[in-house]
Scaffold this active site. Structure first.
Site, PDB file in Angstrom:
ATOM      1  N   GLU A  24       0.845  -1.294   0.136  1.00 35.79           N
ATOM      2  CA  GLU A  24      -0.033  -0.019   0.111  1.00 35.79           C
ATOM      3  C   GLU A  24       0.920   1.336  -0.087  1.00 35.79           C
ATOM      4  O   GLU A  24       0.398   2.298  -0.553  1.00 35.79           O
ATOM      5  CB  GLU A  24      -1.062   0.090   1.226  1.00 35.79           C
ATOM      6  N   LYS A  70     -17.428  -0.431   6.246  1.00 37.60           N
ATOM      7  CA  LYS A  70     -17.994  -1.503   5.364  1.00 37.60           C
ATOM      8  C   LYS A  70     -19.454  -1.359   4.807  1.00 37.60           C
ATOM      9  O   LYS A  70     -19.988  -1.436   3.746  1.00 37.60           O
ATOM     10  CB  LYS A  70     -17.671  -2.777   5.573  1.00 37.60           C
ATOM     11  N   PHE A  96     -11.584  -7.756  13.557  1.00 35.98           N
ATOM     12  CA  PHE A  96     -10.643  -7.942  12.743  1.00 35.98           C
ATOM     13  C   PHE A  96     -10.211  -6.849  11.758  1.00 35.98           C
ATOM     14  O   PHE A  96     -11.192  -6.267  11.128  1.00 35.98           O
ATOM     15  CB  PHE A  96     -11.142  -9.306  12.025  1.00 35.98           C
ATOM     16  N   GLN A  97      -9.039  -6.546  11.797  1.00 38.65           N
ATOM     17  CA  GLN A  97      -8.661  -5.393  10.584  1.00 38.65           C
ATOM     18  C   GLN A  97      -9.414  -4.100  11.179  1.00 38.65           C
ATOM     19  O   GLN A  97      -9.385  -3.511  10.430  1.00 38.65           O
ATOM     20  CB  GLN A  97      -8.612  -5.821   9.315  1.00 38.65           C
ATOM     21  N   MET A 108      24.514   8.361   2.779  1.00 38.03           N
ATOM     22  CA  MET A 108      24.404   9.882   3.704  1.00 38.03           C
ATOM     23  C   MET A 108      24.570   9.418   5.191  1.00 38.03           C
ATOM     24  O   MET A 108      25.217  10.062   5.865  1.00 38.03           O
ATOM     25  CB  MET A 108      23.010  10.140   3.607  1.00 38.03           C
TER      26      MET A 108
END
Lengths: 163, 579
Positions: free
Chosen positions: B58, B170, B120-121, B487
């Site tokens: 993502e 949802k 969940f999630q 760096m």
């Protein structure tokens, strides 16, 4: 320096969290905060007491302005204003202390709003300094509980913070 | 707006999400499906206007959308699921926020009645994203979806741009529940009305101050690019013969090949830019924010300068450096007003003073002038960037990762056009480069799109080589491979007596084989004479992704480098010289 910032905020969920989060995130101080809906239910009025030098206060007001839900705000310190805070103090009041607490509350124009055989609950309204002074004046009286509302402020005269 | 006579369409929340994006003119949606957004993905499947790009992580979706926004000026759009989908997007949202990039991020959420139950999630994406986005909102009623999406685009793209997150439970997208759809043509918010025009009195004051300056400098940042004001800025600089320096974010807003351009300023700015800033009697700051990587020690910053600061964000003005003449407004209308005033006044700067000032600047130019050891036997990263610039005629979109290679690209590519230099300036996000290049290539398929990276950064999103294969994204990857986190190593060399604590990249993969495994072309370059033929071959393979693994001098440092705690003009010029 101590500043009182008044904010009109959209009365939406998350708006207050965003405002408080801004202070935590940018390391600004919140000395007290009061918030409640106004006569217009879509708006909340918030009074925030903070302190900092001029540059910090300028950043605070600018950063607050940037929050999408902040509709308007003013630094009450910019003009004459009134401030009030409400305090409820529960103290031990038995024997000679009972009279002493009553006398002290009268002097400060407080009201005893709850009484038991051994306690008084005093309600006091005033500036934060006055509330501090009352606590000091109670020296020697065991304080059981102190609840302060935080400051609410409003400009003097015809000046308003409204839509 | 659809005509009034048309019957109101009934759509599900899921269909409304996609339809609103189509009505907003969105062509690509970058994302990754999951449980909470499956209704939306199903609605996406049933139409063809909005196309979806399936990334492999993502974070890459957010960088693709972000880079599209940087190249086009329009908000990029991301769709991810709840929980880990949303948290994986966090780095990308923060990256866009720090650089003021417009983006709309749609995150799935568990069903409303489960919110707060540790479902969940489930994750509190509104809470997590609050400090790293311009605004965020949650959908409470499906019928509000079109208005919320319109509002999100408006907020993301107006004022000081930034990412906006919309959290969609949802149950707001259930296909069987339909609602009347109407996409608003505009939004008005009583609490958000960004100022557009600058204050005319302040602009007049600025012009008067400018015209009396003897040692002026124009310091322009990313606001000029996002504000689409490069032409106006260039005209103003040329009318007044001002020396121009750019911030890292502003590169390309003034043509680097022009003689009035004196390079980037700040920590790795050019010697002449930092000297000119330090000695200036007037600084005209346009769409820049006096970042700590620019000012060095603010207490020693430009002691003689009157500062005019034009910015859309009042909070950026006098935040770190006090502005004497602040102008709040969009840079474009403010610059136009300045140009008109100058035309009316028909006055120029004191030409004798300017001549002297330019002489001084040219002397500074001669001191360092971006030199590096070009005779060295090992390939120098600066040389590689110069050759990439040459072969792309300075016209490529250069998408950079973060580290030494980023600074070399900023210093040596020479950007002549705005929106071509795409890098994570504020947050400094390693792993940005490849997905950024993908987002640009997808939207500008005919352009040369280069990803300048290192062996450290590229491995932070290397899985996207797979996405490149799926969508045929012919990005050219310039991997400046020195086997170190360059760096970090440079700082360890300079401040920690070369104790390389975890800056050495052991067990590197064979990048050529890796590229081939993903179905691309890989070329290894280890000798200077191999470079040009390799670049020629890479850029001739128009539609192919080519991974150029270029082995460079591991000892190279980025110079100039400001000395910590010093003034703008206190710099290390090489490993052995300092001001």
């Amino acid at each position: 320096m101590r500043h009182i910032i008044s904010v009109l905020l959209e009365n939406e969920s998350g708006a207050l969290a965003r405002l408080v989060g801004l202070f935590a995130q940018r390391g600004y101080n919140i000395d007290s905060l009061t918030v409640a809906p106004t006569e217009d239910a879509t708006l909340s009025r918030l009074t925030l007491v903070t302190h900092g030098n001029d540059q910090v206060i300028e950043q605070i007001t600018k950063q607050l302005h940037k929050l999408i839900e902040v509709v308007k705000l003013t630094d009450l310190n910019d003009a004459p204003h009134l401030e009030r805070e409400l305090m409820l103090v529960k103290v031990k009041a038995s024997g000679a202390q009972r009279d002493e607490v009553k006398r002290c509350a009268d002097i400060f124009r407080g009201q005893i709003i709850d009484v038991t055989a051994s306690t008084y609950t005093v309600q006091l309204v005033g500036t934060s300094d006055k509330l501090d002074a009352f606590i000091q004046a109670l020296a020697g009286t065991p304080i059981l509980e102190v609840v302060r509302s935080g400051v609410s402020g409003i400009a003097r005269g015809e000046k308003t913070l409204a839509l | 707006m659809t005509s009034q006579t048309k019957q109101t369409e009934m759509l599900s929340g899921a269909a409304m999400v996609i339809r609103a994006l189509a009505d907003e003119g969105v062509e690509y949606l970058y994302g990754y499906p999951g449980g909470a957004v499956l209704h939306i993905y199903d609605a996406l499947f049933q139409q063809s206007k909005v196309k979806h790009v399936l990334v492999r992580h993502e974070q890459a979706a957010t960088h693709m959308a972000d880079a599209y926004a940087r190249a086009s000026g329009k908000a990029g759009v991301v769709l991810v699921t709840s929980g880990p989908g949303a948290t994986n997007a966090v780095t990308g949202i923060a990256t866009a926020y720090m650089d003021s990039i417009p983006m709309v991020v749609l995150t799935g959420q568990v069903m409303s009645h489960l919110i707060g139950d540790d479902a969940f999630q489930e994750t509190d994406m509104l809470g997590i994203s609050r400090p790293i986005c311009k605004h965020n909102m949650s959908v409470r009623r499906p019928e509000d979806i079109p208005a919320i999406i319109k509002k999100a685009f408006y907020i993301a793209q107006s004022g000081r741009p930034g990412p906006v997150v919309i959290d969609i439970p949802k149950d707001m997208t259930i296909p069987s529940q339909t609602f009347p759809y109407h996409y608003p043509s505009e939004v008005k918010l009583r609490s958000y009305q960004p100022k557009l025009k600058g204050h005319s009195g302040q602009i007049k004051k600025a012009i008067s101050a400018l015209l009396t300056a003897k040692k002026p400098i124009l310091y322009a940042g990313g606001g000029v690019i996002m504000g689409g004001a490069s032409d106006e800025l260039t005209e103003l600089a040329q009318v007044l013969n001002l020396p121009v320096t750019n911030t890292l974010m502003g590169l390309g807003c003034y043509p680097a090949s022009d003689k009035q351009f004196i390079g980037m300023l700040g920590m790795h700015g050019s010697y002449e830019a930092n000297q000119t800033m330090h000695h200036a009697d007037l600084i005209l700051a346009v769409g820049a924010r006096f970042d700590d990587r620019v000012t060095n020690n603010t207490k020693k910053f430009c002691p003689d300068a009157t500062i005019i600061h034009i910015d859309i964000d009042p909070a950026s003005i006098s935040k770190t450096i006090n502005a004497h003449i602040p102008i709040v407004g969009l840079v474009k209308p403010v610059l136009i007003e300045m140009l008109e005033l100058l035309q009316q006044k028909k006055k120029k700067l004191d030409s004798a003073a300017m001549k002297k000032w330019w002489q001084q600047i040219d002397e500074w130019r001669a001191v360092h002038g971006g030199r590096y050891d070009s005779e060295a036997p090992l390939l120098k990263p600066q040389y590689v960037i110069e050759q990439v610039s040459k072969i792309t005629k300075g016209n490529a979109f250069v998408c950079s990762d973060v580290g030494q290679h980023q600074m070399f690209a900023a210093q040596y590519y020479g950007f002549n056009k705005p929106n071509r230099w795409i890098n994570s300036g504020g947050l400094g996000t390693m792993g940005f480069g490849l997905p950024a290049a993908m987002g640009v290539k997808l939207n500008y398929p005919d352009a040369d799109v280069v990803c300048v990276t290192g062996e450290g950064s590229i491995q932070m999103n290397i899985q996207e080589l797979s996405t490149c294969k799926q969508y045929g994204l012919g990005v050219k990857i310039i991997n400046l491979n020195n086997g170190y986190l360059g760096m970090v190593k440079q700082w360890q060399d300079m401040n920690y007596e070369s104790r390389y604590a975890s800056s050495y990249m052991d067990s590197l993969p064979d990048f050529v084989k890796l590229a081939e495994a993903y179905g691309h072309v890989g070329i290894r370059v280890t000798e200077p004479e191999q470079l040009m033929p390799a670049l020629e071959r890479a850029f001739a393979l128009k539609d192919q992704l080519v991974f150029l693994d270029i082995h460079i001098d591991p000892k190279e440092h980025v110079y100039p480098m400001q000395i910590p705690g010093g003034a703008m003009n206190e710099m290390f010029l090489s490993k052995t010289e300092r001001t």
